[in-house]
Design an enzyme around this catalytic site. Structure first.
Site, PDB file in Angstrom:
ATOM      1  N   TYR A 172       0.823  -1.212   0.000  1.00  0.00           N
ATOM      2  CA  TYR A 172       0.000   0.000   0.000  1.00  0.00           C
ATOM      3  C   TYR A 172       0.861   1.269   0.000  1.00  0.00           C
ATOM      4  O   TYR A 172       0.674   2.160  -0.833  1.00  0.00           O
ATOM      5  CB  TYR A 172      -0.932  -0.007   1.204  1.00  0.00           C
ATOM      6  CG  TYR A 172      -1.896   1.162   1.238  1.00  0.00           C
ATOM      7  CD1 TYR A 172      -2.993   1.192   0.389  1.00  0.00           C
ATOM      8  CD2 TYR A 172      -1.700   2.224   2.107  1.00  0.00           C
ATOM      9  CE1 TYR A 172      -3.881   2.264   0.409  1.00  0.00           C
ATOM     10  CE2 TYR A 172      -2.587   3.293   2.137  1.00  0.00           C
ATOM     11  CZ  TYR A 172      -3.669   3.307   1.286  1.00  0.00           C
ATOM     12  OH  TYR A 172      -4.541   4.380   1.306  1.00  0.00           O
TER      13      TYR A 172
ATOM     14  N   LYS B  78       1.326   4.271  -2.931  1.00  0.00           N
ATOM     15  CA  LYS B  78       0.910   5.661  -2.720  1.00  0.00           C
ATOM     16  C   LYS B  78       2.078   6.635  -2.893  1.00  0.00           C
ATOM     17  O   LYS B  78       1.882   7.756  -3.369  1.00  0.00           O
ATOM     18  CB  LYS B  78       0.273   5.816  -1.338  1.00  0.00           C
ATOM     19  CG  LYS B  78      -1.073   5.098  -1.209  1.00  0.00           C
ATOM     20  CD  LYS B  78      -2.084   5.594  -2.227  1.00  0.00           C
ATOM     21  CE  LYS B  78      -3.454   4.962  -2.039  1.00  0.00           C
ATOM     22  NZ  LYS B  78      -4.451   5.445  -3.017  1.00  0.00           N
TER      23      LYS B  78
END
Length: 352
Positions: free
Chosen positions: A209, A213
């Site tokens: 994740y 990002k």
């Protein structure tokens, strides 16, 4: 021979002292006056800056916007909100049930389309369909909202496959949707809004994740500069911790437990059998920082879509504004100290 100076020659006459005193008073008065005007200028600049941010575009009822990830969470609320405002919303959902539920809550202006952002052919067909829908008007707004959390676990628990899903969805899916719809946004001289995260600023857990990002932030910045010549504004939203399906602690724990069961005995010995239970207890102590009002993110989307002068970056959520974003500017030693305080102590890290 050297002669000692006459004390009378060193003395300053009284009228000269008076002149020096008056000169000092004059300088003091000038300094106060300059400070007053500087303060007035700063107040005026602040007023003009705030006024500038409040200027809105007109005629939104003839503008089309495309939003990904509308089954639940930010995307779902954004689709319903912008439909009420009068935009022509094209909401991309992953599931048929999500699409049906959204259409039942919105007006006839809103259209849904099933889209898996990781399927290149699906993305290409959707872009052609959107082109037919918007016609010569082009696409005013593209909101890249679709995302998954993936597995959050210590890095040495993971394989490269554990990183693949969030990077495929959050990064390559976002890029693919953007590239396919970019000609329509350029035609409308519109807006692109990429939903990143405070995890694009600080790595608070292992897994795919955070890298996804961080990469979204880089893509966003390069896209913003490339699109300036075309009159296309590109904005990035960095939400803090929000209570959505994406951050469901039960699902996150289940994924973590599934990985734990397949770890080698050596790693289990290093972390200790009670590691996951202790980490869950730590997690409960941070629930007060989780934002429940999803409209905070949608308000950022709204400003980026409708402001005459949209921001380049938006921080959404109290925790993002007061803790995560400020911490991202701090020295790494301070970041590590504060973030590692929340980590569970390992049972035997030397057992290697």
């Amino acid at each position: 021979m050297l002669q000692e100076p006459d004390p009378s020659q060193l003395a300053v006459p009284g009228h000269q002292l008076l002149l020096l005193f008056k000169k000092g008073e004059s300088l003091s008065y000038t300094g106060k006056k300059m400070f007053f005007w500087l303060l007035a200028l700063l107040i005026l600049c602040g007023f003009l800056w705030n006024y500038k941010r409040q200027l809105k575009i007109t005629d939104i009822t003839d503008k089309y916007i495309f939003i990904t990830g509308c089954d639940t969470g930010f995307g779902n609320l954004a689709a319903r909100t912008f439909d009420k405002k009068g935009f022509h919303v094209i909401a991309a959902c992953l599931t048929e049930s999500g699409s049906t539920a959204l259409k039942a809550e919105t007006s006839e202006r809103l259209h849904t389309v099933l889209l898996d952002v990781t399927d290149p052919e699906n993305v290409k067909r959707t872009a052609q369909w959107v082109k037919y829908q918007v016609g010569e008007k082009g696409l005013w707004g593209l909101i890249n909202n679709a995302g998954v959390l993936g597995v959050l676990a210590p890095t040495d628990w993971l394989t490269v496959e554990d990183y693949r899903e969030p990077i495929e969805v959050n990064l390559f899916g976002l890029i693919n949707v953007t590239l396919n719809l970019l000609p329509l946004v350029k035609k409308a001289r519109g807006r692109i809004i990429n939903v990143s995260s405070i995890a694009g600023r600080l790595a608070f857990s292992g897994g795919g994740y955070t890298p996804s990002k961080y990469a979204v932030e880089g893509f966003n910045d390069s896209l913003r500069r490339d699109m300036k010549a075309f009159g296309v504004h590109v904005s990035c939203i960095e939400p803090g911790l929000f209570k959505t399906g994406l951050s469901d602690p039960i699902k996150a724990t289940e994924k973590k437990l599934a990985i734990w069961k397949h770890l080698s005995p050596d790693i289990k010995q290093q972390y200790g059998e009670g590691y996951i239970e202790k980490s869950l207890d730590k997690l409960k102590g941070t629930t007060s920082f989780v934002n429940v009002d999803l409209s905070l993110v949608v308000e950022c989307m709204d400003h980026a879509l409708t402001s005459v002068f949209p921001k380049t970056h938006y921080a959404a959520g109290r925790d993002a504004k007061t803790f995560w974003i400020p911490l991202s500017y701090m020295p790494a030693v301070l970041q590590d100290f504060l973030l590692l305080k929340q980590e569970v102590e390992l049972a035997n890290p030397k057992a290697v």
